[in-house]
Design a protein around this motif. Sequence first.
Motif, mmCIF file in Angstrom:
data_model
loop_
_atom_site.group_PDB
_atom_site.id
_atom_site.type_symbol
_atom_site.label_atom_id
_atom_site.label_comp_id
_atom_site.label_asym_id
_atom_site.label_seq_id
_atom_site.Cartn_x
_atom_site.Cartn_y
_atom_site.Cartn_z
ATOM 1 N N ALA A 87 20.777 44.840 22.210
ATOM 2 C CA ALA A 87 20.226 45.332 20.947
ATOM 3 C C ALA A 87 20.309 46.850 20.889
ATOM 4 O O ALA A 87 20.652 47.419 19.849
ATOM 5 N N LEU A 88 20.014 47.504 22.005
ATOM 6 C CA LEU A 88 20.079 48.962 22.044
ATOM 7 C C LEU A 88 21.504 49.459 21.836
ATOM 8 O O LEU A 88 21.733 50.411 21.091
ATOM 9 N N VAL A 89 22.464 48.808 22.469
ATOM 10 C CA VAL A 89 23.871 49.207 22.315
ATOM 11 C C VAL A 89 24.292 49.087 20.856
ATOM 12 O O VAL A 89 24.898 50.007 20.286
ATOM 13 N N LEU A 90 23.969 47.961 20.229
ATOM 14 C CA LEU A 90 24.333 47.767 18.821
ATOM 15 C C LEU A 90 23.612 48.769 17.927
ATOM 16 O O LEU A 90 24.185 49.292 16.975
ATOM 17 N N PHE A 91 22.368 49.066 18.254
ATOM 18 C CA PHE A 91 21.599 50.046 17.488
ATOM 19 C C PHE A 91 22.218 51.438 17.610
ATOM 20 O O PHE A 91 22.318 52.170 16.628
ATOM 21 N N VAL A 92 22.652 51.806 18.810
ATOM 22 C CA VAL A 92 23.286 53.108 19.020
ATOM 23 C C VAL A 92 24.620 53.187 18.270
ATOM 24 O O VAL A 92 24.931 54.206 17.642
ATOM 25 N N VAL A 93 25.391 52.100 18.313
ATOM 26 C CA VAL A 93 26.654 52.059 17.565
ATOM 27 C C VAL A 93 26.385 52.235 16.072
ATOM 28 O O VAL A 93 27.095 52.975 15.378
ATOM 29 N N ALA A 94 25.342 51.574 15.575
ATOM 30 C CA ALA A 94 24.987 51.719 14.161
ATOM 31 C C ALA A 94 24.594 53.165 13.851
ATOM 32 O O ALA A 94 24.971 53.708 12.809
ATOM 33 N N GLY A 95 23.862 53.790 14.752
ATOM 34 C CA GLY A 95 23.476 55.183 14.556
ATOM 35 C C GLY A 95 24.674 56.117 14.544
ATOM 36 O O GLY A 95 24.756 57.032 13.723
ATOM 37 N N LEU A 96 25.605 55.890 15.458
ATOM 38 C CA LEU A 96 26.814 56.710 15.490
ATOM 39 C C LEU A 96 27.652 56.511 14.225
ATOM 40 O O LEU A 96 28.260 57.460 13.721
#
Length: 66
Positions: A33-42
């Motif tokens: 979830a954190l990885v996907l959230f970071v990708v969304a932020g980027l």
Amino acid sequence: MILRQLPNLISLLRLLATLPVTLLILAEAYASALVLFVVAGLSDGVDGFLAKRYNWRSVVGGCSTP
């Protein structure tokens, strides 16, 4: 697809990512979830950069004043 619509497409994909992030959190897969959230932020930075760099505006993502 018209290149000037790319920031809107990226924003739409980011919006659609909320469901998988939510499901991953509920499944206690916090790292994923954190990885996907970071990708969304980027992706937010990428679509903002593209829109500003090329002065791409749309009814959906733009404002009425230049």
